[in-house]
Design a protein around this motif. Structure first.
Motif, mmCIF file in Angstrom:
data_model
loop_
_atom_site.group_PDB
_atom_site.id
_atom_site.type_symbol
_atom_site.label_atom_id
_atom_site.label_comp_id
_atom_site.label_asym_id
_atom_site.label_seq_id
_atom_site.Cartn_x
_atom_site.Cartn_y
_atom_site.Cartn_z
ATOM 1 N N ARG A 29 0.822 -1.209 0.000
ATOM 2 C CA ARG A 29 0.000 0.000 0.000
ATOM 3 C C ARG A 29 0.858 1.262 0.000
ATOM 4 O O ARG A 29 1.838 1.342 0.728
ATOM 5 C CB ARG A 29 -0.872 -0.018 1.267
ATOM 6 N N SER A 73 -8.918 -2.767 4.034
ATOM 7 C CA SER A 73 -9.437 -3.961 3.382
ATOM 8 C C SER A 73 -8.263 -4.914 3.155
ATOM 9 O O SER A 73 -7.152 -4.483 2.863
ATOM 10 C CB SER A 73 -10.115 -3.584 2.070
ATOM 11 N N ASN A 116 -7.145 -6.918 0.932
ATOM 12 C CA ASN A 116 -6.638 -7.269 -0.406
ATOM 13 C C ASN A 116 -5.238 -6.723 -0.611
ATOM 14 O O ASN A 116 -4.795 -5.815 0.093
ATOM 15 C CB ASN A 116 -7.556 -6.651 -1.461
ATOM 16 N N SER A 135 -11.518 -5.786 -2.904
ATOM 17 C CA SER A 135 -11.527 -6.128 -1.478
ATOM 18 C C SER A 135 -12.037 -7.550 -1.274
ATOM 19 O O SER A 135 -12.865 -8.032 -2.040
ATOM 20 C CB SER A 135 -12.439 -5.158 -0.723
ATOM 21 N N HIS A 179 -7.862 1.210 -7.930
ATOM 22 C CA HIS A 179 -8.620 0.638 -6.841
ATOM 23 C C HIS A 179 -9.624 -0.399 -7.319
ATOM 24 O O HIS A 179 -10.188 -0.244 -8.392
ATOM 25 C CB HIS A 179 -9.398 1.745 -6.130
#
Ligand code: TXA
Ligand code: MG
Length: 379
Positions: free
Chosen positions: A60, A145, A147, A153, A258
């Motif tokens: 991320r 989330s 993922n 997600s 996303h």
């Protein structure tokens, strides 16, 4: 690689077993946690090492802040430096539940959590296992989330396993998530409060239940963008400007790729099955030559099959198409519930293209269309 323990939650929660997971979480373990929205990747918000690890295992971007999860209102003082006047009203109306509120951050919360912002996003999940885990851990818990960054997600424990096996200590399997789409993020530091990420708690619902008016630029503009349905995806993004052409900021995370499957996503536009099946034929029929997947209702698919078969003299065009269907003509709630799961399943089936049906931008359709438009934006 570390060993990931999958724990299946039974009809009643085994408190002793969960207490062990909670103790590990407090010490720095990462836990796949079911919530009513999507599965989260949970870690102790007070431990900068745990927070940093969450960013690492997800891949991320560092400037995308995390939501702090609490089970009781009294914990708010550990997270927030000043409680906005609207907080108790919104809490009363929607918590526990899929509403995240952005408020001024307490210095107790490490900067990694808020990615350097002076605000913290707080949510009180309603799901029973999440609530029990948060109560037993008794610390604020960050949970993005679960993922890999950029992907859909997880809405089932198996999705968490696919993305996080070997990287985190525990995954709690409490079945599919109720809603299937992430919480509404509402910024309480602006006046009026502003929806930064649409969810099933819409501006309309907030107004109906509390009388509070909130700004919801994204949904309004996404709806306006629908007037030009030609190119799927990018219109909504471009029109996120006000009348002066000023860029309207999203929640930090909203600027990244996303919710996207590997396959390219196209939106079948139209107000009903008839229009949507025609749209597919007119606008994207050539795409059907590629290995494609369809996510939508049985009713639309049947119409599409009938039309294509008729037009192409029985050519087996549709044999190429993998389908993920919901019964009848479907509704916005079931479409929302299945969206991410469909993305993952169709990716696994190896499709290059996913065609997904549009829904009206009301009720669950607000969040559904937001995620679908975002997924379709990717180049
Ligand atoms: O339903 C959900 O919210 C799930 C479950 C697991 O609770 N969590 C979730 O987290 O979706 P995540 O990290 O995938 O998305 C958090 C969103 C991002 O768009 C992020 O930018 C925004 O919340 N956010 C977090 N803190 C913020 C802050 N201080 N100000 C503005 N936006 C914030
Ligand atoms: Mg996310």
């Amino acid at each position: 690689m570390i060993e990931t323990r999958l724990i299946t939650i039974g009809e009643t929660i085994d408190e002793e077993e969960l207490a062990q997971v909670a103790a590990a979480l407090v010490k720095g373990a990462l836990v796949g946690m079911p919530t009513e929205t999507v599965y989260g990747l949970a870690g102790n918000a007070f431990l900068p090492e745990a927070v940093t690890r969450i960013f690492t295992v997800k891949g991320r971007p560092q400037d995308n802040p995390l939501i702090v999860h609490l089970y009781d209102k009294s914990q708010i003082e550990q997270v927030v430096s000043e409680i906005p006047a609207l907080f108790p009203i919104l809490y009363e109306a929607f918590c526990p539940g899929p509403l995240t509120m952005v408020m001024p951050k307490s210095p107790l919360i490490p900067d990694q959590v808020s990615a350097g912002l002076d605000t913290a996003a707080v949510r009180f999940p309603a799901q029973r296992t999440a609530r029990a885990l948060l109560r037993l851990a008794n610390v604020p818990v960050v949970a993005p989330s679960g993922n890999l960054s950029g992907g859909p997600s997880p809405t089932k424990a198996e999705h968490m396993l696919d993305d996080m096996r070997g990287k985190i200590e525990y995954i709690l399997d409490d079945g599919p998530c109720d809603l299937g789409v992430e919480s509404t993020v509402l910024d309480l530091t602006s006046d009026p409060p502003r929806i930064l990420r649409p969810g099933v708690i819409t501006a309309d619902l907030i107004r109906q239940r509390t009388g509070i008016s909130v700004a919801d630029d994204q949904s309004i503009l996404a709806k306006a963008a629908r007037v030009v349905p030609a190119s799927p995806g990018s219109e909504a993004e471009r029109s996120l400007q006000d009348s002066e052409g000023t860029w309207i900021p999203r929640s930090p995370g909203q600027k990244y790729r996303h919710y996207s499957p590997r396959a390219k996503v196209f939106i079948a536009r139209g107000n009903d099955e008839e229009q949507r099946s025609d749209y597919i034929i007119a606008a994207i029929a050539q795409l059907l030559e590629k290995k494609s997947g369809f996510f939508g209702s049985e009713a639309t698919f049947n119409l599409l099959a009938k039309k294509l078969t008729a037009e192409q003299d029985g050519l087996p065009v549709l044999n190429n198409m993998v389908t993920y269907l919901y019964p009848g003509s479907g509704d916005d709630k079931i479409a929302t519930h299945e969206l991410f799961s469909a993305f993952r399943a169709l990716d696994k089936a190896g499709v290059e293209i996913i065609i997904a049906e549009e829904f009206p931008h009301i009720n669950y359709g607000v969040a559904y269309m937001n995620r679908l438009e975002r997924a379709a934006e990717r180049e």
